[in-house]
Design an enzyme around this catalytic site. Sequence first.
Site, PDB file in Angstrom:
ATOM      1  N   HIS A  20     -45.470  -3.913 -43.720  1.00 25.40           N
ATOM      2  CA  HIS A  20     -44.966  -2.549 -43.490  1.00 25.40           C
ATOM      3  C   HIS A  20     -44.197  -2.545 -42.168  1.00 25.40           C
ATOM      4  O   HIS A  20     -44.788  -2.800 -41.114  1.00 25.40           O
ATOM      5  CB  HIS A  20     -46.125  -1.547 -43.449  1.00 25.40           C
ATOM      6  CG  HIS A  20     -46.848  -1.423 -44.754  1.00 25.40           C
ATOM      7  ND1 HIS A  20     -46.446  -0.544 -45.744  1.00 25.40           N
ATOM      8  CD2 HIS A  20     -47.918  -2.081 -45.252  1.00 25.40           C
ATOM      9  CE1 HIS A  20     -47.267  -0.661 -46.792  1.00 25.40           C
ATOM     10  NE2 HIS A  20     -48.170  -1.586 -46.519  1.00 25.40           N
ATOM     11  N   ARG A  22     -42.021   0.105 -41.218  1.00 28.72           N
ATOM     12  CA  ARG A  22     -41.927   1.491 -40.715  1.00 28.72           C
ATOM     13  C   ARG A  22     -40.518   1.975 -40.400  1.00 28.72           C
ATOM     14  O   ARG A  22     -40.366   3.062 -39.828  1.00 28.72           O
ATOM     15  CB  ARG A  22     -42.808   1.688 -39.467  1.00 28.72           C
ATOM     16  CG  ARG A  22     -44.257   1.274 -39.612  1.00 28.72           C
ATOM     17  CD  ARG A  22     -44.984   2.015 -40.705  1.00 28.72           C
ATOM     18  NE  ARG A  22     -46.429   1.753 -40.647  1.00 28.72           N
ATOM     19  CZ  ARG A  22     -47.207   1.732 -41.720  1.00 28.72           C
ATOM     20  NH1 ARG A  22     -46.711   1.983 -42.922  1.00 28.72           N
ATOM     21  NH2 ARG A  22     -48.492   1.504 -41.598  1.00 28.72           N
ATOM     22  N   ASN A  52     -43.001   2.257 -48.497  1.00 28.08           N
ATOM     23  CA  ASN A  52     -43.510   3.588 -48.111  1.00 28.08           C
ATOM     24  C   ASN A  52     -42.996   4.014 -46.741  1.00 28.08           C
ATOM     25  O   ASN A  52     -43.753   4.407 -45.858  1.00 28.08           O
ATOM     26  CB  ASN A  52     -45.040   3.653 -48.169  1.00 28.08           C
ATOM     27  CG  ASN A  52     -45.724   2.687 -47.217  1.00 28.08           C
ATOM     28  OD1 ASN A  52     -45.167   1.655 -46.850  1.00 28.08           O
ATOM     29  ND2 ASN A  52     -46.934   3.011 -46.808  1.00 28.08           N
ATOM     30  N   ASP A 112     -47.260   0.419 -53.521  1.00 25.00           N
ATOM     31  CA  ASP A 112     -48.119   0.367 -52.340  1.00 25.00           C
ATOM     32  C   ASP A 112     -47.770   1.485 -51.369  1.00 25.00           C
ATOM     33  O   ASP A 112     -46.639   1.616 -50.934  1.00 25.00           O
ATOM     34  CB  ASP A 112     -47.972  -0.979 -51.628  1.00 25.00           C
ATOM     35  CG  ASP A 112     -49.000  -1.135 -50.521  1.00 25.00           C
ATOM     36  OD1 ASP A 112     -50.161  -1.370 -50.855  1.00 25.00           O
ATOM     37  OD2 ASP A 112     -48.641  -0.993 -49.341  1.00 25.00           O
ATOM     38  N   ASP A 265     -50.278  -7.466 -45.333  1.00 22.91           N
ATOM     39  CA  ASP A 265     -50.403  -6.005 -45.307  1.00 22.91           C
ATOM     40  C   ASP A 265     -50.332  -5.479 -43.865  1.00 22.91           C
ATOM     41  O   ASP A 265     -51.024  -4.522 -43.502  1.00 22.91           O
ATOM     42  CB  ASP A 265     -51.692  -5.515 -45.998  1.00 22.91           C
ATOM     43  CG  ASP A 265     -51.598  -4.045 -46.411  1.00 22.91           C
ATOM     44  OD1 ASP A 265     -50.518  -3.455 -46.268  1.00 22.91           O
ATOM     45  OD2 ASP A 265     -52.618  -3.495 -46.874  1.00 22.91           O
ATOM     46  N   HIS A 269     -49.755   1.175 -36.718  1.00 25.85           N
ATOM     47  CA  HIS A 269     -50.027   2.609 -36.550  1.00 25.85           C
ATOM     48  C   HIS A 269     -50.026   2.954 -35.071  1.00 25.85           C
ATOM     49  O   HIS A 269     -50.419   2.138 -34.230  1.00 25.85           O
ATOM     50  CB  HIS A 269     -51.383   2.980 -37.154  1.00 25.85           C
ATOM     51  CG  HIS A 269     -51.379   3.022 -38.654  1.00 25.85           C
ATOM     52  ND1 HIS A 269     -50.566   3.868 -39.378  1.00 25.85           N
ATOM     53  CD2 HIS A 269     -52.077   2.317 -39.562  1.00 25.85           C
ATOM     54  CE1 HIS A 269     -50.770   3.671 -40.676  1.00 25.85           C
ATOM     55  NE2 HIS A 269     -51.674   2.732 -40.817  1.00 25.85           N
ATOM     56  N   PRO A 283     -55.356   4.448 -42.277  1.00 28.60           N
ATOM     57  CA  PRO A 283     -55.786   3.104 -42.681  1.00 28.60           C
ATOM     58  C   PRO A 283     -54.709   2.063 -42.409  1.00 28.60           C
ATOM     59  O   PRO A 283     -53.528   2.357 -42.546  1.00 28.60           O
ATOM     60  CB  PRO A 283     -56.018   3.259 -44.189  1.00 28.60           C
ATOM     61  CG  PRO A 283     -55.092   4.364 -44.602  1.00 28.60           C
ATOM     62  CD  PRO A 283     -54.965   5.286 -43.419  1.00 28.60           C
ATOM     63  N   GLY A 284     -55.138   0.882 -42.010  1.00 26.68           N
ATOM     64  CA  GLY A 284     -54.200  -0.224 -41.843  1.00 26.68           C
ATOM     65  C   GLY A 284     -54.391  -0.962 -40.540  1.00 26.68           C
ATOM     66  O   GLY A 284     -54.875  -0.392 -39.556  1.00 26.68           O
TER      67      GLY A 284
HETATM   68  O1  DOR Z   1     -54.289   0.090 -45.115  1.00 29.54           O
HETATM   69  C1  DOR Z   1     -53.217   0.346 -45.635  1.00 29.54           C
HETATM   70  N1  DOR Z   1     -52.149   0.724 -44.923  1.00 29.54           N
HETATM   71  N2  DOR Z   1     -53.112   0.251 -46.965  1.00 29.54           N
HETATM   72  C2  DOR Z   1     -52.018   0.686 -47.626  1.00 29.54           C
HETATM   73  O2  DOR Z   1     -52.015   0.624 -48.813  1.00 29.54           O
HETATM   74  C3  DOR Z   1     -50.863   1.246 -46.898  1.00 29.54           C
HETATM   75  C4  DOR Z   1     -50.864   0.801 -45.510  1.00 29.54           C
HETATM   76  C5  DOR Z   1     -49.957   1.601 -44.632  1.00 29.54           C
HETATM   77  O3  DOR Z   1     -48.823   1.864 -45.009  1.00 29.54           O
HETATM   78  O4  DOR Z   1     -50.357   1.934 -43.512  1.00 29.54           O
HETATM   79 ZN    ZN Z   2     -51.887  -1.185 -50.438  1.00 30.25          ZN
HETATM   80 ZN    ZN Z   3     -49.675  -2.218 -47.833  1.00 24.70          ZN
END
Ligand code: DOR
Ligand code: ZN
Ligand code: ZN
Length: 398
Positions: A20, A22, A52, A112, A265, A269, A283-284
């Site tokens: 990701h 961003r 995303n 995702d 992944d 954040h 989450p992440g």
């Molecule tokens: O932990 C996660 N963070 N799982 C996901 O599916 C998306 C991701 C995010 O974009 O932060």
């Molecule tokens: Zn995911």
């Molecule tokens: Zn992901």
Amino acid sequence: EVIDGGGRILLPGFVDLHTHLREPGREDTETIESGSAAAALGGYTAVFAMANTSPVADSAVVTDHVHRRGREVGLVDVHPVGAVTVGLQGEKLAEMGMMAAGPGRVRIFSDDGVCVSDPLLMRRALEYAASLGVVIAQHAEEPRLTRGAVAHEGPEAARLGLTGWPRAAEEAIVARDALLARDAGARVHICHASTAGTVELLTWAKGQGIAITAEVTPHHLLLDDSRLATYDAVNRVNPPLREASDVAALRKALRDGVIDCVATDHAPHAEQDKCCEFAAARPGMLGLETALAIVAQVSVETGDLGWRDVARVMSEKPAQIARLDDHGRPIGVGEPANLTLVDPDLGWTVRADELASRSRNTPFAELSFRAKPVLTVLRGRVTARDGVAAQPGTEVRA
Ligand code: DOR
Ligand code: ZN
Ligand code: ZN
């Protein structure tokens, strides 16, 4: 230039199917530039930037932009992932053909962080993907089973009063989409496999000849839900950290080839989104700069895998899944190469404030590891050396 590799391990450049970045939308947490530097330092020569973003990467306008920006930075090949639907939780299929045909050449489409739960929509997406020859990367979450869930559903979450995320929320989608992929003649790739049951389903589906592949993250290979006891929101991730028995099953599946590859992944954040109460945090966790060290620790250093296998799970298999032709394969004599040189015995400690990522949400801060990438080469050009990424800006040819 002559590179002295003495005592080091030379591997094909790593390929991350799940990053990701961003950009566009949350450049305060990561940009294509900062994420590319993190990737180069982690030994990666190709990353797949998840869809995303804001706006969602559901049209060629966005995916071509991500690709172009990656080329300008030039530290790693940034391959845009296209969203399966238009918008978050979209009800309409995105124009996958336009994205696949654009200069960004989208090879992977995913739900995702976008989340498609409707089986009919996923069935149509798989049929469309099959006709285009692209793969669908499935986040594998049944949202009606994860409403309000913040941690693995088990004794640890129960003890701490956290709402649980059952294994079935993942496994139901893995089973469903294995069958839908079979019927559509499509390829499906399971993102961040996290349970022993998913491993059993993958074993079954592969035995049936279904074109299914799967990835596991470094954090699901190393950490389990005993981490929750600290209430530290850095440990909140989707899917959640599971139990030690799941971790053991995931490691075995990676060794046996039931799980094909490692993907980070990498999910940056902002501090304010991670400093709050566990259940309120996003989450992440970060992954690019620590992935190799963790993979080496749980596989090579335990005797489970050799370095040849590390090349397979970090580079060759992900390159095959994405159908990249210039990554993860043996290099011909005189060809510009994608390479990662690893020092298996460097010994280092993760310091969150020394990461190239714009974010700091690593659960591995202050942990010590042995192995580290010390040199990354993208098509013959050094992109990172001894913990320093090259200056961005030189355009790398496609
Ligand atoms: O932990 C996660 N963070 N799982 C996901 O599916 C998306 C991701 C995010 O974009 O932060
Ligand atoms: Zn995911
Ligand atoms: Zn992901």
